[in-house]
Write an enzyme that holds these catalytic residues in place. Structure first.
Site, PDB file in Angstrom:
ATOM      1  N   GLU A 461      39.483  39.942  47.214  1.00 17.84           N
ATOM      2  CA  GLU A 461      40.680  40.766  47.358  1.00 17.84           C
ATOM      3  C   GLU A 461      40.703  41.652  48.614  1.00 17.84           C
ATOM      4  O   GLU A 461      40.884  42.871  48.526  1.00 17.84           O
ATOM      5  CB  GLU A 461      40.878  41.615  46.097  1.00 17.84           C
ATOM      6  CG  GLU A 461      41.114  40.771  44.868  1.00 17.84           C
ATOM      7  CD  GLU A 461      41.448  41.576  43.623  1.00 17.84           C
ATOM      8  OE1 GLU A 461      41.929  40.987  42.647  1.00 17.84           O
ATOM      9  OE2 GLU A 461      41.226  42.813  43.623  1.00 17.84           O
ATOM     10  N   GLU A 566      41.388  34.877  39.207  1.00 19.45           N
ATOM     11  CA  GLU A 566      41.559  35.883  38.158  1.00 19.45           C
ATOM     12  C   GLU A 566      42.964  35.779  37.572  1.00 19.45           C
ATOM     13  O   GLU A 566      43.933  35.551  38.293  1.00 19.45           O
ATOM     14  CB  GLU A 566      41.355  37.301  38.711  1.00 19.45           C
ATOM     15  CG  GLU A 566      39.981  37.617  39.246  1.00 19.45           C
ATOM     16  CD  GLU A 566      39.866  39.052  39.761  1.00 19.45           C
ATOM     17  OE1 GLU A 566      40.760  39.874  39.413  1.00 19.45           O
ATOM     18  OE2 GLU A 566      38.926  39.343  40.505  1.00 19.45           O
TER      19      GLU A 566
END
Length: 806
Positions: A461, A566
């Protein structure tokens, strides 16, 4: 045979032969299917028959003449002899000795079916004469005295009975405390594994015997559903996998890749066909890289201190100061207990074939004042590799926390500012991050690990909206080159490399990294952090299909392998600390950065004890839609720990394990197929170069030139030439390999931690004559002059601030 003669032994049937016998037996000797006095020690016969026949009498009833007696255990009236404990040698030799080490066994055999009996073993030289000279034969004969010695015989019998009773009591007590009691706490474990139970029939070979006086213990090294698994500490559990999965673990062959998670998943020693075989995985979040909402109990302990724990940085500081409470070693206690071997067994039993494991950079090292517990979590990552190998599960290693923080969120190590590819230390921190990518790549590219750690997420991320997609692409290309240099090019060398989309969206990466060798694009689709809604799962059951499915399909063709690293079942941001410690929720209108309209109370979304069967079925339908839309995925996360305040999970929509236990997660992920009924599904296979075939690694020179490293400027910092940088002259912190000891002694070669010996440049370290800011500084002016004879100076780290979501 010389010596006193036996009393005549009666032939025929004992008057109780029709009574099944369930009494004691020699260790290793199964009970026979009918009653016989030989199996009951010291059982008395009729008064006129003298002493009871011991259990090794066997076929002496029918043997004629001076020939050796077949023992009971080897007679035709019982199961075949499988160990020395089933013959009279067990009764005659001292406890703890086997037939090759006991003194008397060198002179005596009473089993004519034994190869050594007739002297076939020259070293032992056993024969009938040897039997006659055994000092134990006379003792056996003395048990059968003439009738005239009956009264004295009874005295010895009753005395012997008393001795045996005392011995039995001692043995029973010892067995209870050594065996029974320690295993009495092996409670059942749901989701694929339970403790206790009997050993299954799926066994392979036994461990090599050690040179001890103890009998060799056979331990199963492989098995399937219903088999017994022995763990490192010697405890066992019953493996439950109804999907045809098999485990494999042999301490003498610790790199055997024969395990298979399920029948539809290739074994680790088989080729996983990306784009054809599905990745159905789960994250092990909060384990080696802690997050407050996943492991709230760790943080709740330090919530009301002068420096509240809000991330692993402040958690580590609080723990280190709390020497009475265990100090920083409390983190290792967490590593030991939060995820264990049985979690891997349960994951395979749930139909999942991959795990994504977040790992922080401090698994390798820390520098200066960084407070993290350095290197320890690497030890537990190695355990994860061993357990994944044992159950046929592949690993996606995700570098989750980088120096300076790549996104400013708590899971990056420190909540607050972004200092990787951003700010005055952005370039130096990127250099350091690339070094850590290199160290990890060199380790997992070794032949001992490449088939288990099959994917490498180089950075979790990163905030491309802050520092730009161009610089992120430059960083990714440099990381790609580093990983491939560590592993070598070509199919099967090194891991699949996973690039997060940096919150730019999948379409923004179409056409990037053409002809790269096995690269994958990673997206983290969540519905819960956008606008909140009071709608329940019943009204949002197909939302994943429309929100995620088409983009995922398109990216599989436009970029190549695309996975959802995710996603969760959450449809709102309810849950204890989902947004961060004490940061509130959008749903209840108290999250910072509002105003947020109040939608309602989060209680109905967090108190799963009140969820009825209908709601659980609706959540399951949402999960199936998510799985079908995303195709290749890793659920976030496997496990949410209990709050120490309430004693229960406070963010249930995020726990796969809890969903299995409570009934809102599908027991079989294959059930997701067709849920979205997509009219435009992606039709594979992937192109050859995307899976390491023809053309792989031949990235166009124009692309490499356009995204050369380093960047010319850094957001929040300015021109790269004016920013602090490191020099590649430092020692390399090679990651240690595990140690495996063979049962016969000696160790197994586990690799040197470095796949490519030609990759020998040093690590990025400070230049002695240059000035540097603290790696976590945030916004500040670069040092001026940048390099001179002046001493290095650091700027204090600023307090944490919230980085807004993209």
């Amino acid at each position: 045979m010389s010596g006193p003669q036996y009393d005549p032994l009666p032939l025929g049937t004992d008057h109780r032969d029709d009574i099944p016998y369930n009494g004691p037996h020699s260790p290793g000797m199964p009970p026979s299917g009918f009653h016989t006095p030989e199996t009951e020690p010291l059982e008395l016969h009729e008064e006129d028959l003298g002493a009871a026949r011991p259990r090794f009498m066997g076929q002496a009833l029918n043997d004629e003449g001076p020939q050796p007696r077949t023992s009971y255990a080897s007679s035709g009236y019982s199961l075949p002899l499988s160990n020395d404990n089933q013959s009279s040698v067990y009764g005659l030799n001292p406890t703890g000795q086997n037939r090759d080490t006991a003194y008397y066994s060198l002179q005596y055999r009473d089993d004519p079916h034994d190869a050594d009996f007739n002297g076939s073993n020259a070293n032992v030289g056993m024969n009938q004469d040897g039997m006659r000279s055994s000092p134990y034969l006379s003792e056996k004969r003395d048990a059968y005295l003439p009738h005239k010695a009956r009264s004295r015989r009874r005295m010895w019998i009753f005395g012997g009975v008393a001795v045996v009773i005392v011995a039995v009591i001692v043995i029973v007590v010892a067995v209870y405390f050594a065996v029974v009691k320690p295993h009495s706490n092996n409670d059942s474990v749901s989701g694929g594994a339970s403790k206790g139970g009997s050993k299954g029939s799926d066994t392979s070979s036994s461990s090599s015997p050690q040179a001890t006086n103890k009998p060799t213990t056979k331990v199963a090294v492989t098995g399937g559903d219903g088999s017994t698994v022995t763990m490192d500490d010697g405890t066992t559990f019953v493996y439950k996998n109804s999907f045809g999965g098999t485990w494999y673990w042999d301490e003498n062959d610790p790199f055997n890749n024969g395990a298979q998670a399920q029948s539809w998943t290739p074994a680790l020693n088989e080729t996983f066909k990306y784009g054809v075989d599905k990745i159905w995985g789960v994250n092990l979040g909060g384990w080696l890289n802690t997050e407050p909402f996943i492991v709230p109990a760790l943080y709740e302990k330090y919530l009301n201190t002068s420096n509240p724990a809000v991330d692993e940085w402040t958690l580590s500081q609080n723990m280190a100061a709390d020497t009475a409470g265990g100090g920083l070693s409390q983190l290792e206690d967490h590593y030991k207990t939060f995820i264990t071997e049985q979690d891997f067994a349960q994951i395979a039993a749930a139909g999942l074939n991959w795990v994504r494991i977040p790992l922080p950079y401090w698994a390798i090292e820390t520098r200066d004042s960084e407070p993290f517990l350095a290197k320890t979590c690497w030890t537990y990552f190695l355990k994860a590799v061993q357990w994944a190998r044992k159950y046929g599960i592949r690993i996606n290693l995700d570098l989750h926390a980088l120096p300076g923080s790549q996104n400013g969120w708590n899971h990056s190590g420190k909540l607050g500012t972004i200092n990787m590819l951003n700010g005055p230390m952005g370039l130096a921190n990127a250099q350091r991050s690339l070094d850590y990518i290199r160290v990890l790549a060199e380790f997992i590219s070794q032949p001992e690990y490449k088939d288990v750690v099959a994917m490498f997420g180089v950075t979790n991320e990163p905030q491309a909206p802050i520092f730009g997609q161009e610089n992120l692409a430059r960083y990714y290309l440099q990381a790609y080159n580093i990983v491939r240099e560590a592993s070598g090019t070509g199919e099967g060398n090194g891991p699949f490399i996973s690039f997060h989309d940096g919150f730019k969206g999948l379409p923004a990466w179409a056409g990037y990294f053409t002809n790269s060798d096995r690269t994958s694009l990673d997206i983290h689709p969540y519905l819960c952090f956008s606008d909140q809604s009071a709608d329940g799962y019943d009204k949002r059951a197909t939302q994943p299909c429309t929100a995620w499915g088409p983009a995922q399909n398109d990216s599989m063709g436009a970029f190549g392998m695309t996975t959802a690293g995710e996603f969760s079942n959450a449809i709102n941001d309810c849950g204890l600390w989902v947004n961060g410690v004490n940061l509130g929720t959008r749903y209840e209108g108290d999250y910072p950065g509002g105003p947020w309209p109040v939608i309602g109370s989060c209680d109905q979304w967090t108190d799963y004890s009140q969820w009825d069967a209908t709601m659980k079925q609706e959540i399951q339908q949402f999960a199936l839609a998510s799985m079908d839309a995303l195709q290749n995925w890793f659920f976030w996360t496997w496990k949410i720990g209990n709050s120490s305040v309430t004693g229960k999970v406070e963010s249930p929509a995020w726990s796969y394990q809890l969903g299995l236990q409570e009934g809102w997660m599908p027991k079989d992920p294959r059930a997701a197929a067709g849920t979205c009924d997509s009219s435009d599904p992606w039709a594979g296979p992937l192109q050859s170069w995307q899976t390491g075939g023809a053309g792989a690694g031949q990235i166009p020179a124009t692309f490499s030139a356009s995204y050369a490293w380093p960047p010319t400027s850094i957001s929040g910092g300015g021109a790269a030439t004016l920013l602090p940088t490191y020099t590649q002259t430092g020692p390399i912190p090679t990651l240690p390999a595990p140690t495996f000891t063979k049962s016969s002694g000696g160790t197994v070669d586990a690799g040197l931690g470095w796949a490519n010996t030609a990759d020998n440049s040093g690590m990025a370290v400070p230049i002695p004559t240059c000035s540097y800011l603290d790696p976590w500084v945030g916004s500040a002016a670069p040092p001026s002059p940048l390099c001179s004879s002046a001493a290095r100076r650091d700027v204090p780290v600023p307090p944490a601030v919230i980085t807004p979501a993209p």
